[in-house]
Design a protein around this motif. Structure first.
Motif, PDB file in Angstrom:
ATOM      1  N   HIS A 297       0.675  -1.142  -0.028  1.00  0.00           N
ATOM      2  CA  HIS A 297      -0.105   0.060  -0.027  1.00  0.00           C
ATOM      3  C   HIS A 297       0.843   1.158   0.139  1.00  0.00           C
ATOM      4  N   ASP A 298       2.007   1.310   0.798  1.00  0.00           N
ATOM      5  CA  ASP A 298       2.835   2.552   0.702  1.00  0.00           C
ATOM      6  C   ASP A 298       3.373   2.590  -0.752  1.00  0.00           C
ATOM      7  N   ALA A 299       3.660   1.584  -1.329  1.00  0.00           N
ATOM      8  CA  ALA A 299       4.224   1.655  -2.885  1.00  0.00           C
ATOM      9  C   ALA A 299       2.909   2.072  -3.769  1.00  0.00           C
ATOM     10  N   GLY A 300       1.832   2.433  -3.545  1.00  0.00           N
ATOM     11  CA  GLY A 300       0.735   2.839  -4.159  1.00  0.00           C
ATOM     12  C   GLY A 300      -0.236   1.632  -4.383  1.00  0.00           C
ATOM     13  N   GLY A 301      -0.184   0.398  -4.049  1.00  0.00           N
ATOM     14  CA  GLY A 301      -0.907  -0.535  -4.634  1.00  0.00           C
ATOM     15  C   GLY A 301      -2.494  -0.416  -3.648  1.00  0.00           C
ATOM     16  N   GLY A 302      -3.396  -0.858  -4.366  1.00  0.00           N
ATOM     17  CA  GLY A 302      -4.696  -1.014  -3.611  1.00  0.00           C
ATOM     18  C   GLY A 302      -5.747  -1.115  -4.829  1.00  0.00           C
ATOM     19  N   ASP A 303      -6.937  -1.777  -4.365  1.00  0.00           N
ATOM     20  CA  ASP A 303      -7.949  -1.772  -5.298  1.00  0.00           C
ATOM     21  C   ASP A 303      -7.432  -2.689  -6.453  1.00  0.00           C
ATOM     22  N   ASN A 304      -7.698  -2.011  -7.626  1.00  0.00           N
ATOM     23  CA  ASN A 304      -7.257  -2.519  -8.889  1.00  0.00           C
ATOM     24  C   ASN A 304      -5.683  -2.107  -9.399  1.00  0.00           C
ATOM     25  N   THR A 305      -5.411  -1.267  -8.467  1.00  0.00           N
ATOM     26  CA  THR A 305      -3.780  -0.620  -8.783  1.00  0.00           C
ATOM     27  C   THR A 305      -2.771  -1.404  -8.212  1.00  0.00           C
ATOM     28  N   LEU A 306      -1.693  -1.868  -9.051  1.00  0.00           N
ATOM     29  CA  LEU A 306      -0.553  -2.586  -8.964  1.00  0.00           C
ATOM     30  C   LEU A 306       0.681  -1.492  -8.047  1.00  0.00           C
ATOM     31  N   ALA A 307       1.074  -2.159  -7.042  1.00  0.00           N
ATOM     32  CA  ALA A 307       2.094  -1.149  -6.274  1.00  0.00           C
ATOM     33  C   ALA A 307       3.339  -1.210  -7.122  1.00  0.00           C
TER      34      ALA A 307
ATOM     35  N   GLU B 170      -1.116 -10.987  -8.491  1.00  0.00           N
ATOM     36  CA  GLU B 170      -2.046 -11.994  -9.129  1.00  0.00           C
ATOM     37  C   GLU B 170      -3.189 -12.195  -8.025  1.00  0.00           C
ATOM     38  N   ASN B 171      -3.299 -11.610  -7.181  1.00  0.00           N
ATOM     39  CA  ASN B 171      -4.170 -11.881  -6.083  1.00  0.00           C
ATOM     40  C   ASN B 171      -4.597 -13.310  -5.406  1.00  0.00           C
ATOM     41  N   VAL B 172      -3.247 -13.790  -5.613  1.00  0.00           N
ATOM     42  CA  VAL B 172      -3.529 -15.447  -5.281  1.00  0.00           C
ATOM     43  C   VAL B 172      -3.988 -15.424  -3.778  1.00  0.00           C
ATOM     44  N   SER B 173      -4.674 -16.458  -3.594  1.00  0.00           N
ATOM     45  CA  SER B 173      -5.267 -16.738  -2.247  1.00  0.00           C
ATOM     46  C   SER B 173      -4.177 -16.526  -1.175  1.00  0.00           C
ATOM     47  N   ARG B 174      -4.318 -16.087  -0.015  1.00  0.00           N
ATOM     48  CA  ARG B 174      -3.340 -16.035   1.003  1.00  0.00           C
ATOM     49  C   ARG B 174      -2.362 -14.796   0.937  1.00  0.00           C
ATOM     50  N   TYR B 175      -2.190 -14.122  -0.228  1.00  0.00           N
ATOM     51  CA  TYR B 175      -1.204 -13.380  -0.645  1.00  0.00           C
ATOM     52  C   TYR B 175      -2.109 -12.069  -1.251  1.00  0.00           C
ATOM     53  N   ARG B 176      -3.178 -11.825  -0.983  1.00  0.00           N
ATOM     54  CA  ARG B 176      -3.959 -10.607  -1.697  1.00  0.00           C
ATOM     55  C   ARG B 176      -3.598  -9.486  -0.876  1.00  0.00           C
ATOM     56  N   ALA B 177      -3.296  -8.421  -1.395  1.00  0.00           N
ATOM     57  CA  ALA B 177      -3.101  -7.183  -0.932  1.00  0.00           C
ATOM     58  C   ALA B 177      -3.699  -5.977  -1.417  1.00  0.00           C
TER      59      ALA B 177
ATOM     60  N   LEU C  93      16.950 -11.662   3.422  1.00  0.00           N
ATOM     61  CA  LEU C  93      15.422 -11.984   3.097  1.00  0.00           C
ATOM     62  C   LEU C  93      14.687 -10.993   2.631  1.00  0.00           C
ATOM     63  N   SER C  94      13.846 -11.066   1.749  1.00  0.00           N
ATOM     64  CA  SER C  94      13.256 -10.214   0.980  1.00  0.00           C
ATOM     65  C   SER C  94      11.751 -10.473   0.900  1.00  0.00           C
ATOM     66  N   ILE C  95      10.832  -9.618   1.375  1.00  0.00           N
ATOM     67  CA  ILE C  95       9.298  -9.806   0.962  1.00  0.00           C
ATOM     68  C   ILE C  95       8.972  -9.718  -0.228  1.00  0.00           C
ATOM     69  N   ARG C  96       9.391  -8.457  -0.734  1.00  0.00           N
ATOM     70  CA  ARG C  96       9.013  -8.184  -2.226  1.00  0.00           C
ATOM     71  C   ARG C  96       9.486  -9.258  -3.131  1.00  0.00           C
ATOM     72  N   ALA C  97      10.778  -9.834  -3.033  1.00  0.00           N
ATOM     73  CA  ALA C  97      11.355 -10.646  -4.009  1.00  0.00           C
ATOM     74  C   ALA C  97      10.462 -11.931  -3.796  1.00  0.00           C
ATOM     75  N   ALA C  98      10.168 -12.351  -2.531  1.00  0.00           N
ATOM     76  CA  ALA C  98       9.266 -13.556  -2.416  1.00  0.00           C
ATOM     77  C   ALA C  98       7.909 -13.504  -2.859  1.00  0.00           C
ATOM     78  N   PHE C  99       7.018 -12.393  -2.394  1.00  0.00           N
ATOM     79  CA  PHE C  99       5.676 -12.492  -2.652  1.00  0.00           C
ATOM     80  C   PHE C  99       4.989 -11.418  -3.842  1.00  0.00           C
ATOM     81  N   TYR C 100       5.872 -10.612  -4.198  1.00  0.00           N
ATOM     82  CA  TYR C 100       5.327  -9.778  -5.285  1.00  0.00           C
ATOM     83  C   TYR C 100       4.370 -10.200  -6.062  1.00  0.00           C
ATOM     84  N   GLN C 101       4.774 -11.115  -6.924  1.00  0.00           N
ATOM     85  CA  GLN C 101       4.207 -11.556  -8.192  1.00  0.00           C
ATOM     86  C   GLN C 101       2.788 -12.342  -7.364  1.00  0.00           C
ATOM     87  N   LEU C 102       2.741 -12.918  -6.421  1.00  0.00           N
ATOM     88  CA  LEU C 102       1.639 -13.537  -5.661  1.00  0.00           C
ATOM     89  C   LEU C 102       0.742 -12.461  -5.437  1.00  0.00           C
TER      90      LEU C 102
END
Length: 285
Positions: A166-176, A210-217, A198-207
């Motif tokens: 969200h701090d990177a501009g993501g939300g609703d239908n907008t990609l961070a 794509e609004n994958v269940s458990r990784y929706r942001a 260890l990187s949250i972005r590298a690990a989970f950004y693509q998930l």
């Protein structure tokens, strides 16, 4: 216990999350203490994320990570010291590091959430590598790293890069914005000093994208409790970054354990080859 832990996140994502392995000689020393049953001291340095902000079910990642250590390598004398302070940056931590961070066996540093990003890069202006080198925040973060590495106990140091969709501009239908973080600059510093990262972005950004269940942001938990299954949301609790830290540190620990065992075995057989009794005794044979 080490091999019994079941990862709670996507395997491929967790592999991506180990940004760099670095030079693990200090980490090997830390793991060797755990394997030998000795007590260890773990220190967390960071901001509100590391304190546990957002951990609505009392699952701050620092607590969950330390709980995993206690369950996997039981010792009542293990110590967790959370030196994080809400809202502080690495500039503050670097000045107070010798007071806030005692001698430890492992120090985990997390400041990508609070540290500012070079304004030239955010505006996509005339940004050059020299801008990063002279950027005051980079200097402060490097000072913190050097101070911790210089502690008398010579602790293992792991850089933990948090990423806020969200701090990177993501939300609703907008990609961070993938680049909206100081992580890239800090990754370079970590490489220079040979530190595991260890990187949250590298690990989970693509998930998340794509609004994958458990990784929706795409939505906040707050205000959407009645319309959203909170278990689908990546940021609903600190469980998300616990997934990365515990799972990826477990991977680091297993690979480091294998290295220690393999190295010990090679030394032992080398000693047998030269028939040196003192050598064998020194290696514990």
């Amino acid at each position: 216990k080490l091999l019994e832990y079941t990862p709670s996140a996507d395997h491929d994502a967790l592999r991506r999350g180990v940004y760099t392995l670095g030079d693990r000689h200090r980490l090997r020393r830390f793991v060797a203490k755990l394997l030998s049953g000795q007590p260890v001291t773990v220190v967390m340095s960071g901001g509100s994320v590391t304190i546990g902000q957002g951990a609505i079910y009392d699952h701050p990642y620092a607590k969950r990570f330390f709980q995993w250590i206690q369950e996997t390598f039981p010792n009542p004398k293990h110590v967790l010291r959370n030196a994080a302070m809400s809202g502080i940056t690495s500039a503050v931590a670097s000045v107070c590091a010798k007071t806030l961070i005692p001698d430890a066996d492992l120090v985990i540093i997390e400041f990508t959430a609070n540290d500012p990003i070079p304004s030239k890069r955010l505006s996509l202006g005339n940004y050059s590598p020299n801008d990063a080198v002279t950027f005051a925040t980079m200097k402060a973060y490097e000072r913190l790293i050097r101070t911790v590495l210089g502690l008398e106990s010579a602790p293992a140091v792991v850089l933990y890069h948090y990423y806020s969709w969200h701090d990177a501009g993501g939300g609703d239908n907008t990609l961070a914005a993938f680049y909206h973080t100081i992580e890239s600059e800090y990754h370079t510093l970590g490489q220079y000093y040979g530190l595991p990262q260890l990187s949250i972005r590298a690990a989970f950004y693509q998930l998340m994208a794509e609004n994958v269940s458990r990784y929706r942001a795409d939505v906040w938990r707050s205000g959407n409790e009645e319309t959203t299954n909170e278990e689908d949301l990546f940021y609903y609790d600190d469980v998300s970054w616990e997934r990365l830290l515990v799972n990826d540190f477990r991977s680091l620990t297993i690979s480091t354990t294998k290295y220690i065992i393999d190295t010990s075995a090679r030394r032992y057989w080398a000693c047998l080859h030269v028939r040196d009794a003192d050598c064998i005794a020194a290696d514990g044979g």
